[in-house]
Design a protein around this motif. Structure first.
Motif, PDB file in Angstrom:
ATOM      1  N   UNK A  68       0.807  -1.222   0.000  1.00 48.96           N
ATOM      2  CA  UNK A  68       0.000   0.000   0.000  1.00 48.96           C
ATOM      3  C   UNK A  68       0.840   1.271   0.000  1.00 48.96           C
ATOM      4  N   UNK A  69       2.048   1.207   0.532  1.00 49.48           N
ATOM      5  CA  UNK A  69       2.906   2.396   0.570  1.00 49.48           C
ATOM      6  C   UNK A  69       3.380   2.805  -0.824  1.00 49.48           C
ATOM      7  N   UNK A  70       3.185   1.906  -1.800  1.00 54.51           N
ATOM      8  CA  UNK A  70       3.717   2.144  -3.141  1.00 54.51           C
ATOM      9  C   UNK A  70       2.688   2.686  -4.131  1.00 54.51           C
ATOM     10  N   UNK A  71       1.577   3.271  -3.631  1.00 53.40           N
ATOM     11  CA  UNK A  71       0.575   3.843  -4.537  1.00 53.40           C
ATOM     12  C   UNK A  71       1.193   4.858  -5.501  1.00 53.40           C
ATOM     13  N   UNK A  72       2.106   5.752  -5.063  1.00 54.15           N
ATOM     14  CA  UNK A  72       2.699   6.695  -6.032  1.00 54.15           C
ATOM     15  C   UNK A  72       3.501   6.002  -7.129  1.00 54.15           C
ATOM     16  N   UNK A  73       3.967   4.793  -6.858  1.00 53.35           N
ATOM     17  CA  UNK A  73       4.812   4.093  -7.826  1.00 53.35           C
ATOM     18  C   UNK A  73       4.009   3.220  -8.779  1.00 53.35           C
ATOM     19  N   UNK A  74       2.994   2.493  -8.248  1.00 50.74           N
ATOM     20  CA  UNK A  74       2.279   1.528  -9.088  1.00 50.74           C
ATOM     21  C   UNK A  74       0.766   1.730  -9.069  1.00 50.74           C
ATOM     22  N   UNK A  75       0.271   2.830  -8.476  1.00 50.80           N
ATOM     23  CA  UNK A  75      -1.168   3.082  -8.472  1.00 50.80           C
ATOM     24  C   UNK A  75      -1.891   2.271  -7.410  1.00 50.80           C
ATOM     25  N   UNK A  76      -3.121   2.681  -7.134  1.00 55.27           N
ATOM     26  CA  UNK A  76      -3.881   2.047  -6.064  1.00 55.27           C
ATOM     27  C   UNK A  76      -4.195   0.589  -6.300  1.00 55.27           C
ATOM     28  N   UNK A  77      -4.601   0.250  -7.527  1.00 52.35           N
ATOM     29  CA  UNK A  77      -5.015  -1.124  -7.826  1.00 52.35           C
ATOM     30  C   UNK A  77      -3.845  -2.094  -7.677  1.00 52.35           C
ATOM     31  N   UNK A  78      -2.701  -1.752  -8.255  1.00 51.56           N
ATOM     32  CA  UNK A  78      -1.546  -2.641  -8.208  1.00 51.56           C
ATOM     33  C   UNK A  78      -0.929  -2.698  -6.814  1.00 51.56           C
ATOM     34  N   UNK A  79      -0.917  -1.567  -6.117  1.00 47.93           N
ATOM     35  CA  UNK A  79      -0.411  -1.562  -4.742  1.00 47.93           C
ATOM     36  C   UNK A  79      -1.264  -2.461  -3.861  1.00 47.93           C
ATOM     37  N   UNK A  80      -2.575  -2.432  -4.102  1.00 47.76           N
ATOM     38  CA  UNK A  80      -3.488  -3.264  -3.323  1.00 47.76           C
ATOM     39  C   UNK A  80      -3.273  -4.754  -3.605  1.00 47.76           C
ATOM     40  N   UNK A  81      -3.048  -5.095  -4.869  1.00 49.39           N
ATOM     41  CA  UNK A  81      -2.772  -6.493  -5.216  1.00 49.39           C
ATOM     42  C   UNK A  81      -1.504  -6.979  -4.513  1.00 49.39           C
ATOM     43  N   UNK A  82      -0.466  -6.157  -4.534  1.00 50.81           N
ATOM     44  CA  UNK A  82       0.763  -6.528  -3.856  1.00 50.81           C
ATOM     45  C   UNK A  82       0.571  -6.677  -2.359  1.00 50.81           C
TER      46      UNK A  82
END
Length: 798
Positions: A12-26
């Motif tokens: 979740x900390x990576x929303x600026x890097x990979x967006x909300x959807x991808x950060x959530x999957x990770x």
């Protein structure tokens, strides 16, 4: 890799890097996979890769220039700007190192799956999305069943270009986001082969009312795009959170949807195709109960994890799919729900003040009423025909319709369910919508004034003409608290979720016969004696029960689900269920009923209530009612469900009913079961001490008590003018009952119509010390205020 992150590398900390959807999957793969939640793996291009692509092709300046001073409410200019920007991106060339990293990541993913060219889903993930106040749901494009490196490179570019669809530009403008500060990360996820199985959407609250006690699951056959786009009506399942956590089988309600189409990959054509779902599949539930409970369990784990991360309760919007080849369930994505979580707790009760001709019916979305001129549109390209404040009528909607929907007073679609695009956007906009209104584009006249009502329970209606309605608004915390318990009367499961949010102490009257009529529809004895039915009636019964080899199970399951949804909606507050009190002429209207019901001259005073339950000609039917209650309390874990015996003429009759209940496994006092008796016959009052030995309390049925005290038939229009609960005779009986019951330590409430209709009658009962008033929902707010005034006056000695 510089431009790529595999899902297990981000959170979740990576929303600026990979967006909300991808950060959530990770986040789910890293934190929730150990708890059993299955999420398909994959990788994401980063936001830095997006900026790198734009810079390498010199596109930043062109984007800024195109969007400068653009009016997002001008649909023509918006469409032109969108088309030009997307073409610029699609014509752009990948920098060599970015292209090679995408190819390499795809090869790794394919090798891990043991395939040469793995089918994948390509999903857009904006760096500003999935925030608590803005979901960005459906604003960018996703692509399913992408296979091979060249195909993948093409669709990654298409996903980046979709950041500039007209709807996405408009959404960002209205939500206050700077276009050049939002980047696009592209998620590449192993394809779950739901096209040969099932898929759907989950909310960890009720999407219409915002009730947070449920996990709401929808399911269809094939890929989930059909649900999101509202092309089909899905099956729906309600799972109660608290009893699920306690280990019960908490699937309290399910409803079969039409599931008209199945979206699947056609290998001969190499593309996705929608085909009609075969009838035998449409008549089956797409999910088993065990699968629904497993998905609900995963959803609770997801909700609890995100709530912990955010430091506040976080209802979730989740997509799931089942893999056809393996039969495994997977979570495809999860994001915070952004409609109800942002609402302030204000009760708005809409009421129609008149009725008119019904033009179309479907599922009600929301609880509001709106009027406007109907505008029937076939395509969003017709948006120049649509005026602010009109009612949009169309077959279905997708994100391209949103500029029109934002200007609509109400929305009506021929297709879709409660999690369709039209339903979701309507909730965001706060406008009423009727979805799944078959034939609406043909039945609703173009340009004519109509009223769209979603304030009448589950069914939404479109009426001819601009009908009068009113809106009452109140903040729950401003309502006074009263010593007298304030309960509510509930008629059907469909209204329970909305009504349960009102500030009440529970349900004082749930009429089992209402659930019979709206859900079961078959006479109990037509199920217990199915083999003896005439052929015509057997066919009618079989149409509704073909999924049940044991016809009794149909009755028990269907009735339990209707009751269970209501008990769960009010949990842990008590819900008082009255066993069936149809008269013989009413029972006869159920399927097969005419075969088992005698013809009576005056059914109002005949074979009804308690006298049926132990009689050999109906006892087996009553035992089915008992079995349904037992299932709700013991399997679903809803111990807040209590029962009440209606029209019990003598204490001896009451004792016989309790014996039959015990025979069916329901024993008063066991696991907290309370059994009440209706006080609606003068004998209930005059022999109150004897009834008090058998039951836990009384509930006054003022309609029947008035009828029998005054000696009139309330069904007869010739004496209707004499019917008045405020007569001294009726009031004396009520006062006597309260006094006698309290002397025996038993509670007295009232569930009849009188307190809802006559505030002065409610005042009389409160002054006499009644323990509870059960009111119709529309009378609740005004009566609470009245009761508080009466109690204050009594306390002051006035």
């Amino acid at each position: 890799m510089r431009w790529i992150r595999f899902f297990h590398e981000v959170g979740l900390k990576d929303v600026p890097l990979v967006g909300g959807k991808n950060a959530s999957l990770g986040e789910m793969i890293r934190e929730l996979s150990p708890l059993g939640v299955k999420v398909p793996g994959g990788f994401a291009t980063t936001s830095e890769a997006y900026w790198y692509f734009l810079t390498a092709n010199g596109l930043k300046e062109a984007i800024a220039q195109e969007l400068k001073d653009l009016d997002p409410d001008d649909p023509i200019l918006l469409a032109r700007a969108s088309r030009r920007l997307r073409n610029l991106i699609l014509k752009g060339e990948y920098p060599e190192d970015l292209e090679e990293e995408i190819r390499q990541a795809y090869r790794t993913l394919s090798q891990e799956a043991g395939e040469e060219a793995l089918p994948v889903a390509v999903r857009s993930s904006a760096t500003a999305e999935d925030l608590p106040t803005a979901s960005f749901a459906g604003q960018q494009e996703s692509y399913l069943y992408v296979q091979g490196e060249e195909d993948l490179l093409l669709h990654v570019k298409r996903a980046m270009a979709s950041l500039f669809t007209a709807r996405a530009i408009s959404y960002r403008a209205h939500m206050g986001f700077d276009h050049l500060k939002v980047a696009l990360s592209v998620g590449v996820q192993r394809m779950v082969r739901a096209d040969t199985a099932t898929s759907g959407v989950i909310f960890t609250l009720d999407p219409d009312t915002g009730h947070r006690g449920f996990v709401y699951i929808t399911a269809i056959y094939g890929l989930g795009e059909n649900i999101v786009q509202g092309r089909v009506g899905p099956d729906a399942y309600y799972v109660h959170k608290e009893t699920l956590k306690a280990g019960y089988r908490a699937l309290v309600h399910k409803k079969l949807g039409p599931k008209e189409l199945t979206l699947a990959f056609d290998p001969r054509e190499g593309r996705l195709r929608n085909r009609p779902t075969p009838p035998y599949l449409r008549n089956q539930f797409a999910l088993s109960e065990d699968e629904a409970l497993l998905l609900a369990d995963w959803s609770l784990k997801i909700e609890e994890h995100y709530s912990g991360k955010r430091g506040a309760p976080t209802p979730m919007d989740i997509e799931w799919a089942k893999d056809g080849p393996t039969g495994e369930l997977f979570i495809l994505q999860a994001r915070p729900e952004t409609v109800h979580s942002q609402k302030t707790p204000v009760l708005r009760i809409h009421r129609l003040l008149e009725r008119g001709e019904v033009l179309a019916e479907g599922l009600a979305v929301g609880e509001a009423i709106a009027t406007g001129r109907a505008r029937v549109l076939k395509d969003p390209k017709e948006m120049d025909r649509f005026q602010e404040g009109e009612v949009l009528v169309t077959e279905t909607t997708n994100p391209d319709w949103e500029p029109i929907m934002k200007r609509a007073a109400a929305i009506v679609t021929e297709r879709g369910g409660r999690t369709s695009h039209a339903a979701i956007v309507a909730r965001e906009l706060g406008v009423p919508a009727v979805v799944g209104a078959v034939g609406a584009t043909r039945l609703i006249p173009e340009g004519e004034e109509v009223t769209v009502s979603c304030a009448e329970g589950e069914v939404g209606r479109v009426y001819r003409g601009a009908l009068a309605f009113e809106v009452e608004e109140v903040r729950p915390e401003t309502l006074p608290r009263t010593r007298t318990r304030i309960l509510v009367n509930v008629g059907t499961p469909e209204e329970a979720l909305r009504v349960s949010l009102l500030p009440t102490d529970g349900v004082g009257l749930l009429r089992m016969e209402f659930v019979f009529a709206s859900h079961v529809r078959i006479h109990p004895l037509a199920l217990t004696r199915f083999e003896t039915l005439p052929e015509k009636v057997r066919r009618q019964v079989e149409e509704l029960t073909e999924a049940y080899p044991d016809k009794r199970a149909y009755f028990v399951d269907t009735l339990a689900q209707g009751i269970g949804l209501i008990a769960a909606a009010f949990y842990p507050r008590p819900v008082l269920l009255r066993f069936s009190d149809f008269k013989t002429n009413e029972y006869a209207r159920l399927i097969g009923g005419h075969l088992f019901e005698p013809k009576e001259e005056n059914p109002m005073l005949g074979w009804r209530g308690a006298s049926r339950y132990y009689h050999p000609d109906y006892k087996e039917g009553f035992l089915l009612e008992v079995a349904a209650v037992k299932k709700v309390r013991e399997e679903m874990g809803l111990k807040n469900l209590m029962v009440m015996v209606p029209f019990c003429r003598t204490p001896e009759e009451g004792a016989r009913v309790l014996e039959v209940m015990a025979e069916g496994g329901l024993r008063r006092g066991e696991e907290g079961l309370e059994v009440y008796v209706m006080a609606e016959i003068p004998s209930n009052v005059l022999e109150a001490e004897a009834f008090a030995e058998l039951f836990d309390g009384f509930s006054i049925g003022s309609n029947d008590l008035t009828q029998l005290a005054l000696g009139l038939d309330r069904d007869s229009e010739r004496v209707a003018r004499l019917f008045d609960e405020r007569r001294e005779t009726v009031k004396a009986l009520c006062a006597m009952l309260i006094e006698k019951a309290h002397a025996k330590g038993k509670k007295v409430g009232i569930c009849g119509q009188a307190p809802s209709d006559y505030p002065e009658f409610a005042a009389f009962l409160v002054a006499k010390g009644i323990d509870s008033l059960s009111l119709n929902p529309d009378a609740l707010l005004r009566t609470v205020k009245k009761v508080a005034e009466i109690e204050a006056a009594l306390d002051s000695g006035a």
